[in-house]
Design a protein around this motif. Structure first.
Motif, PDB file in Angstrom:
ATOM      1  N   ASP A   1      13.401  -3.455 -24.194  1.00  0.00           N
ATOM      2  CA  ASP A   1      13.722  -2.191 -23.540  1.00  0.00           C
ATOM      3  C   ASP A   1      14.118  -1.203 -24.633  1.00  0.00           C
ATOM      4  O   ASP A   1      15.183  -1.316 -25.221  1.00  0.00           O
ATOM      5  CB  ASP A   1      14.865  -2.393 -22.549  1.00  0.00           C
ATOM      6  CG  ASP A   1      15.072  -1.193 -21.639  1.00  0.00           C
ATOM      7  OD1 ASP A   1      14.502  -0.128 -21.947  1.00  0.00           O
ATOM      8  OD2 ASP A   1      15.797  -1.322 -20.648  1.00  0.00           O
ATOM      9  N   SER A   2      13.238  -0.250 -24.939  1.00  0.00           N
ATOM     10  CA  SER A   2      13.444   0.611 -26.108  1.00  0.00           C
ATOM     11  C   SER A   2      14.318   1.823 -25.818  1.00  0.00           C
ATOM     12  O   SER A   2      14.555   2.642 -26.705  1.00  0.00           O
ATOM     13  CB  SER A   2      12.082   1.085 -26.633  1.00  0.00           C
ATOM     14  OG  SER A   2      11.437   1.847 -25.630  1.00  0.00           O
ATOM     15  N   ARG A   3      14.806   1.964 -24.583  1.00  0.00           N
ATOM     16  CA  ARG A   3      15.635   3.129 -24.271  1.00  0.00           C
ATOM     17  C   ARG A   3      16.959   3.054 -25.030  1.00  0.00           C
ATOM     18  O   ARG A   3      17.591   2.010 -25.085  1.00  0.00           O
ATOM     19  CB  ARG A   3      15.936   3.195 -22.770  1.00  0.00           C
ATOM     20  CG  ARG A   3      14.701   3.413 -21.920  1.00  0.00           C
ATOM     21  CD  ARG A   3      15.034   3.362 -20.460  1.00  0.00           C
ATOM     22  NE  ARG A   3      15.499   2.029 -20.086  1.00  0.00           N
ATOM     23  CZ  ARG A   3      16.098   1.760 -18.932  1.00  0.00           C
ATOM     24  NH1 ARG A   3      16.320   2.702 -18.054  1.00  0.00           N
ATOM     25  NH2 ARG A   3      16.491   0.524 -18.659  1.00  0.00           N
ATOM     26  N   SER A   4      17.330   4.169 -25.646  1.00  0.00           N
ATOM     27  CA  SER A   4      18.619   4.230 -26.323  1.00  0.00           C
ATOM     28  C   SER A   4      19.163   5.641 -26.169  1.00  0.00           C
ATOM     29  O   SER A   4      18.480   6.525 -25.649  1.00  0.00           O
ATOM     30  CB  SER A   4      18.483   3.862 -27.801  1.00  0.00           C
ATOM     31  OG  SER A   4      17.619   4.762 -28.444  1.00  0.00           O
ATOM     32  N   LYS A   5      20.363   5.863 -26.646  1.00  0.00           N
ATOM     33  CA  LYS A   5      21.016   7.157 -26.469  1.00  0.00           C
ATOM     34  C   LYS A   5      20.298   8.238 -27.264  1.00  0.00           C
ATOM     35  O   LYS A   5      19.961   8.050 -28.437  1.00  0.00           O
ATOM     36  CB  LYS A   5      22.475   7.046 -26.921  1.00  0.00           C
ATOM     37  CG  LYS A   5      23.305   8.223 -26.496  1.00  0.00           C
ATOM     38  CD  LYS A   5      24.774   7.915 -26.681  1.00  0.00           C
ATOM     39  CE  LYS A   5      25.590   9.110 -26.259  1.00  0.00           C
ATOM     40  NZ  LYS A   5      26.747   8.719 -25.478  1.00  0.00           N
ATOM     41  N   GLU A   6      20.064   9.374 -26.615  1.00  0.00           N
ATOM     42  CA  GLU A   6      19.385  10.502 -27.255  1.00  0.00           C
ATOM     43  C   GLU A   6      20.393  11.245 -28.145  1.00  0.00           C
ATOM     44  O   GLU A   6      21.564  11.361 -27.799  1.00  0.00           O
ATOM     45  CB  GLU A   6      18.886  11.434 -26.141  1.00  0.00           C
ATOM     46  CG  GLU A   6      17.882  12.462 -26.575  1.00  0.00           C
ATOM     47  CD  GLU A   6      17.304  13.252 -25.397  1.00  0.00           C
ATOM     48  OE1 GLU A   6      17.017  14.448 -25.604  1.00  0.00           O
ATOM     49  OE2 GLU A   6      17.171  12.696 -24.305  1.00  0.00           O
ATOM     50  N   ARG A   7      19.928  11.759 -29.263  1.00  0.00           N
ATOM     51  CA  ARG A   7      20.847  12.434 -30.180  1.00  0.00           C
ATOM     52  C   ARG A   7      21.294  13.785 -29.647  1.00  0.00           C
ATOM     53  O   ARG A   7      20.591  14.423 -28.866  1.00  0.00           O
ATOM     54  CB  ARG A   7      20.205  12.586 -31.557  1.00  0.00           C
ATOM     55  CG  ARG A   7      19.215  13.734 -31.688  1.00  0.00           C
ATOM     56  CD  ARG A   7      18.761  13.883 -33.137  1.00  0.00           C
ATOM     57  NE  ARG A   7      18.081  15.136 -33.365  1.00  0.00           N
ATOM     58  CZ  ARG A   7      18.678  16.280 -33.666  1.00  0.00           C
ATOM     59  NH1 ARG A   7      19.998  16.341 -33.745  1.00  0.00           N
ATOM     60  NH2 ARG A   7      17.985  17.379 -33.881  1.00  0.00           N
ATOM     61  N   LYS A   8      22.460  14.227 -30.101  1.00  0.00           N
ATOM     62  CA  LYS A   8      22.990  15.539 -29.728  1.00  0.00           C
ATOM     63  C   LYS A   8      22.243  16.625 -30.489  1.00  0.00           C
ATOM     64  O   LYS A   8      21.977  16.460 -31.682  1.00  0.00           O
ATOM     65  CB  LYS A   8      24.481  15.594 -30.050  1.00  0.00           C
ATOM     66  CG  LYS A   8      25.146  16.874 -29.606  1.00  0.00           C
ATOM     67  CD  LYS A   8      26.507  17.025 -30.255  1.00  0.00           C
ATOM     68  CE  LYS A   8      27.131  18.363 -29.923  1.00  0.00           C
ATOM     69  NZ  LYS A   8      26.313  19.509 -30.340  1.00  0.00           N
ATOM     70  N   LYS A   9      21.880  17.716 -29.795  1.00  0.00           N
ATOM     71  CA  LYS A   9      21.180  18.825 -30.439  1.00  0.00           C
ATOM     72  C   LYS A   9      22.155  19.966 -30.752  1.00  0.00           C
ATOM     73  O   LYS A   9      23.129  20.154 -30.038  1.00  0.00           O
ATOM     74  CB  LYS A   9      20.091  19.381 -29.510  1.00  0.00           C
ATOM     75  CG  LYS A   9      18.742  18.669 -29.484  1.00  0.00           C
ATOM     76  CD  LYS A   9      18.791  17.253 -29.202  1.00  0.00           C
ATOM     77  CE  LYS A   9      17.501  16.646 -28.720  1.00  0.00           C
ATOM     78  NZ  LYS A   9      17.720  15.738 -27.618  1.00  0.00           N
TER      79      LYS A   9
ATOM     80  N   ALA B   1      25.907  18.242 -25.447  1.00  0.00           N
ATOM     81  CA  ALA B   1      25.465  16.849 -25.573  1.00  0.00           C
ATOM     82  C   ALA B   1      23.967  16.892 -25.864  1.00  0.00           C
ATOM     83  O   ALA B   1      23.475  17.908 -26.357  1.00  0.00           O
ATOM     84  CB  ALA B   1      25.769  16.092 -24.295  1.00  0.00           C
ATOM     85  N   ALA B   2      23.242  15.817 -25.558  1.00  0.00           N
ATOM     86  CA  ALA B   2      21.809  15.783 -25.854  1.00  0.00           C
ATOM     87  C   ALA B   2      21.066  16.909 -25.131  1.00  0.00           C
ATOM     88  O   ALA B   2      20.219  17.578 -25.707  1.00  0.00           O
ATOM     89  CB  ALA B   2      21.233  14.439 -25.463  1.00  0.00           C
ATOM     90  N   ARG B   3      21.390  17.120 -23.854  1.00  0.00           N
ATOM     91  CA  ARG B   3      20.708  18.161 -23.079  1.00  0.00           C
ATOM     92  C   ARG B   3      21.654  19.116 -22.373  1.00  0.00           C
ATOM     93  O   ARG B   3      21.224  20.144 -21.873  1.00  0.00           O
ATOM     94  CB  ARG B   3      19.799  17.502 -22.033  1.00  0.00           C
ATOM     95  CG  ARG B   3      18.738  16.648 -22.692  1.00  0.00           C
ATOM     96  CD  ARG B   3      17.809  16.054 -21.700  1.00  0.00           C
ATOM     97  NE  ARG B   3      16.888  15.145 -22.363  1.00  0.00           N
ATOM     98  CZ  ARG B   3      15.675  14.854 -21.924  1.00  0.00           C
ATOM     99  NH1 ARG B   3      15.242  15.386 -20.809  1.00  0.00           N
ATOM    100  NH2 ARG B   3      14.911  14.030 -22.582  1.00  0.00           N
ATOM    101  N   ARG B   4      22.928  18.777 -22.318  1.00  0.00           N
ATOM    102  CA  ARG B   4      23.913  19.586 -21.607  1.00  0.00           C
ATOM    103  C   ARG B   4      24.216  20.860 -22.385  1.00  0.00           C
ATOM    104  O   ARG B   4      24.748  20.819 -23.489  1.00  0.00           O
ATOM    105  CB  ARG B   4      25.190  18.761 -21.422  1.00  0.00           C
ATOM    106  CG  ARG B   4      26.418  19.502 -20.992  1.00  0.00           C
ATOM    107  CD  ARG B   4      26.452  19.718 -19.499  1.00  0.00           C
ATOM    108  NE  ARG B   4      27.730  20.260 -19.076  1.00  0.00           N
ATOM    109  CZ  ARG B   4      27.936  21.539 -18.797  1.00  0.00           C
ATOM    110  NH1 ARG B   4      26.969  22.417 -18.936  1.00  0.00           N
ATOM    111  NH2 ARG B   4      29.121  21.940 -18.384  1.00  0.00           N
ATOM    112  N   ALA B   5      23.854  22.001 -21.784  1.00  0.00           N
ATOM    113  CA  ALA B   5      24.097  23.302 -22.425  1.00  0.00           C
ATOM    114  C   ALA B   5      25.461  23.838 -22.031  1.00  0.00           C
ATOM    115  O   ALA B   5      26.008  23.445 -20.985  1.00  0.00           O
ATOM    116  CB  ALA B   5      23.010  24.291 -21.994  1.00  0.00           C
ATOM    117  N   PRO B   6      26.050  24.739 -22.849  1.00  0.00           N
ATOM    118  CA  PRO B   6      27.322  25.346 -22.465  1.00  0.00           C
ATOM    119  C   PRO B   6      27.131  26.152 -21.176  1.00  0.00           C
ATOM    120  O   PRO B   6      26.047  26.653 -20.911  1.00  0.00           O
ATOM    121  CB  PRO B   6      27.654  26.270 -23.628  1.00  0.00           C
ATOM    122  CG  PRO B   6      26.756  25.894 -24.735  1.00  0.00           C
ATOM    123  CD  PRO B   6      25.584  25.191 -24.161  1.00  0.00           C
TER     124      PRO B   6
END
Length: 136
Positions: free
Chosen positions: A113-121, A126-131
């Motif tokens: 299972d290759s799913r892992s935590k996505e990096r913060k941008k 967070a990875a996709r959470r915008a202000p």
């Protein structure tokens, strides 16, 4: 002399090194009994799935070294390691209808299972959470 079968499993940020020898079904994780290491029965059931599927619950003694991640990731890493060790053990039966590979593949244990935590941008919380957007 006991034959040793080795499998390495990874999941999220967990890595498990599994060593399997013929025995009575004793599972040791990081020098402790599996029931002492994992707090939930569900985790133990999850890591034993390949052994149950191939009818080998009381056939092998398993020693595991695992590090990184949490209980869930470690459990699934151990499960993959056990699966790979079982495949190594069963290389003699390869190609037959009831080989371990067919049983384990059908159950979905062979694939990592290759799913892992996505990096913060940058610019995001967070990875996709915008202000939060403010109009004024």
């Amino acid at each position: 002399m006991k034959k040793l079968f080795i499998g390495t499993g990874r999941r999220k940020s967990s890595v498990a090194q599994v060593k399997m020898t013929s025995g009575k079904g004793i599972i040791t994780v990081n020098g402790r009994d599996v029931k002492d290491f994992f707090p939930y029965e569900l985790n133990i059931m999850n890591l034993k799935q390949p052994l149950v599927a191939t009818n080998n619950e009381n056939t092998f003694d398993i020693t595991v070294k695992v590090n990184g991640g949490g209980f869930s990731g470690q459990t699934e890493a151990i499960r993959l390691g056990i699966t790979r060790a079982l495949l190594q053990y069963d290389e003699a039966n390869e190609g037959s209808e009831n080989s371990y590979r067919t049983i384990l593949k059908r159950a979905g244990f062979v694939t990592r299972d290759s799913r892992s935590k996505e990096r913060k941008k940058p610019g995001l919380k967070a990875a996709r959470r915008a202000p939060q957007f403010s109009k004024r």
